[in-house]
Scaffold this motif. Structure first.
Motif, mmCIF file in Angstrom:
data_model
loop_
_atom_site.group_PDB
_atom_site.id
_atom_site.type_symbol
_atom_site.label_atom_id
_atom_site.label_comp_id
_atom_site.label_asym_id
_atom_site.label_seq_id
_atom_site.Cartn_x
_atom_site.Cartn_y
_atom_site.Cartn_z
ATOM 1 N N MET A 1 0.833 -1.206 0.000
ATOM 2 C CA MET A 1 0.000 0.000 0.000
ATOM 3 C C MET A 1 0.866 1.254 0.000
ATOM 4 O O MET A 1 0.553 2.234 -0.695
ATOM 5 N N THR B 1 2.271 1.730 -3.471
ATOM 6 C CA THR B 1 1.191 2.172 -4.355
ATOM 7 C C THR B 1 0.927 3.661 -4.164
ATOM 8 O O THR B 1 0.798 4.414 -5.140
ATOM 9 N N MET B 2 0.860 4.107 -2.926
ATOM 10 C CA MET B 2 0.618 5.527 -2.657
ATOM 11 C C MET B 2 1.804 6.397 -3.065
ATOM 12 O O MET B 2 1.621 7.531 -3.515
ATOM 13 N N ALA C 1 -1.617 5.344 -9.012
ATOM 14 C CA ALA C 1 -1.880 4.191 -8.140
ATOM 15 C C ALA C 1 -2.067 2.926 -8.964
ATOM 16 O O ALA C 1 -1.566 1.858 -8.592
ATOM 17 N N SER D 1 -3.493 -5.681 -2.095
ATOM 18 C CA SER D 1 -3.884 -4.475 -1.350
ATOM 19 C C SER D 1 -3.626 -3.222 -2.175
ATOM 20 O O SER D 1 -4.410 -2.272 -2.138
ATOM 21 N N LEU E 1 -6.428 -0.576 -3.410
ATOM 22 C CA LEU E 1 -6.221 0.849 -3.152
ATOM 23 C C LEU E 1 -6.339 1.652 -4.454
ATOM 24 O O LEU E 1 -6.952 2.723 -4.479
ATOM 25 N N SER E 2 -5.804 1.125 -5.525
ATOM 26 C CA SER E 2 -5.916 1.829 -6.806
ATOM 27 C C SER E 2 -7.377 1.894 -7.262
ATOM 28 O O SER E 2 -7.784 2.872 -7.897
ATOM 29 N N LEU F 1 -9.943 2.092 -5.195
ATOM 30 C CA LEU F 1 -10.531 3.154 -4.368
ATOM 31 C C LEU F 1 -10.290 4.508 -5.026
ATOM 32 O O LEU F 1 -11.202 5.332 -5.136
ATOM 33 N N TRP F 2 -9.068 4.730 -5.474
ATOM 34 C CA TRP F 2 -8.730 5.994 -6.136
ATOM 35 C C TRP F 2 -9.445 6.128 -7.472
ATOM 36 O O TRP F 2 -9.841 7.229 -7.863
ATOM 37 N N ALA G 1 -14.247 -0.146 -5.427
ATOM 38 C CA ALA G 1 -13.324 -1.138 -4.870
ATOM 39 C C ALA G 1 -14.046 -2.434 -4.526
ATOM 40 O O ALA G 1 -13.536 -3.529 -4.805
ATOM 41 N N ILE H 1 -8.809 -3.413 3.843
ATOM 42 C CA ILE H 1 -8.889 -2.000 3.450
ATOM 43 C C ILE H 1 -10.296 -1.667 2.965
ATOM 44 O O ILE H 1 -10.741 -0.519 3.061
ATOM 45 N N ALA I 1 -12.399 1.584 4.075
ATOM 46 C CA ALA I 1 -13.016 2.498 3.110
ATOM 47 C C ALA I 1 -14.506 2.643 3.375
ATOM 48 O O ALA I 1 -15.054 3.750 3.297
#
Length: 124
Positions: A13, A16-17, A43, A51, A55-56, A58-59, A88, A100, A104
């Motif tokens: 994560m 990725t961020m 991302a 994960s 996360l990508s 989510l973005w 996501a 995650i 979220a």
């Protein structure tokens, strides 16, 4: 957070961020919709492990909600958090609570609740 043991998902994560941040670090962009899309792109391209991919996503949802937004306010943020969560969850075949995804979901619900209370208290 599930899986709980080891640092692999945390590292994934973080990486990725970092990739997401690198997309906007020197851009000078002021439009929040364009910035959100750049973050999502970074991302996605820099996603590491499951994960990072989640996360990508989510973005991705967050950015899709921000498409035409030049600026941000509380309601726009609430909508973007919700769309990020929905995107996501749709991207995972068997969502597992305690990941995650749960974070979220909880953030999205808390933002929506907080904004609703704020709007109620501001009405005359």
């Amino acid at each position: 957070m599930f899986p709980g043991s080891g640092w692999g998902y945390r590292t994934n994560m973080l990486l990725t961020m970092q990739a997401a941040f690198n997309e906007i670090q020197n851009s000078g962009e002021r439009n929040v919709g364009k910035m959100a899309h750049a973050i999502a792109q970074g991302a996605l391209l820099g996603a590491r492990g499951n994960s990072g991919v989640i996360l990508s996503q989510l973005w991705r949802g967050f950015a899709r909600s921000m498409d035409s937004q030049e600026n941000m306010n509380a309601q726009i943020l609430v909508n973007a958090l919700k769309e990020g969560r929905v995107t996501a969850y749709k991207g995972v075949v068997r969502p597992v609570e305690g990941t995650i995804l749960t974070v979220a979901k909880d953030i999205s619900i808390a933002a929506e609740t907080s904004n609703a209370k704020r709007m109620t208290s501001c009405r005359f």
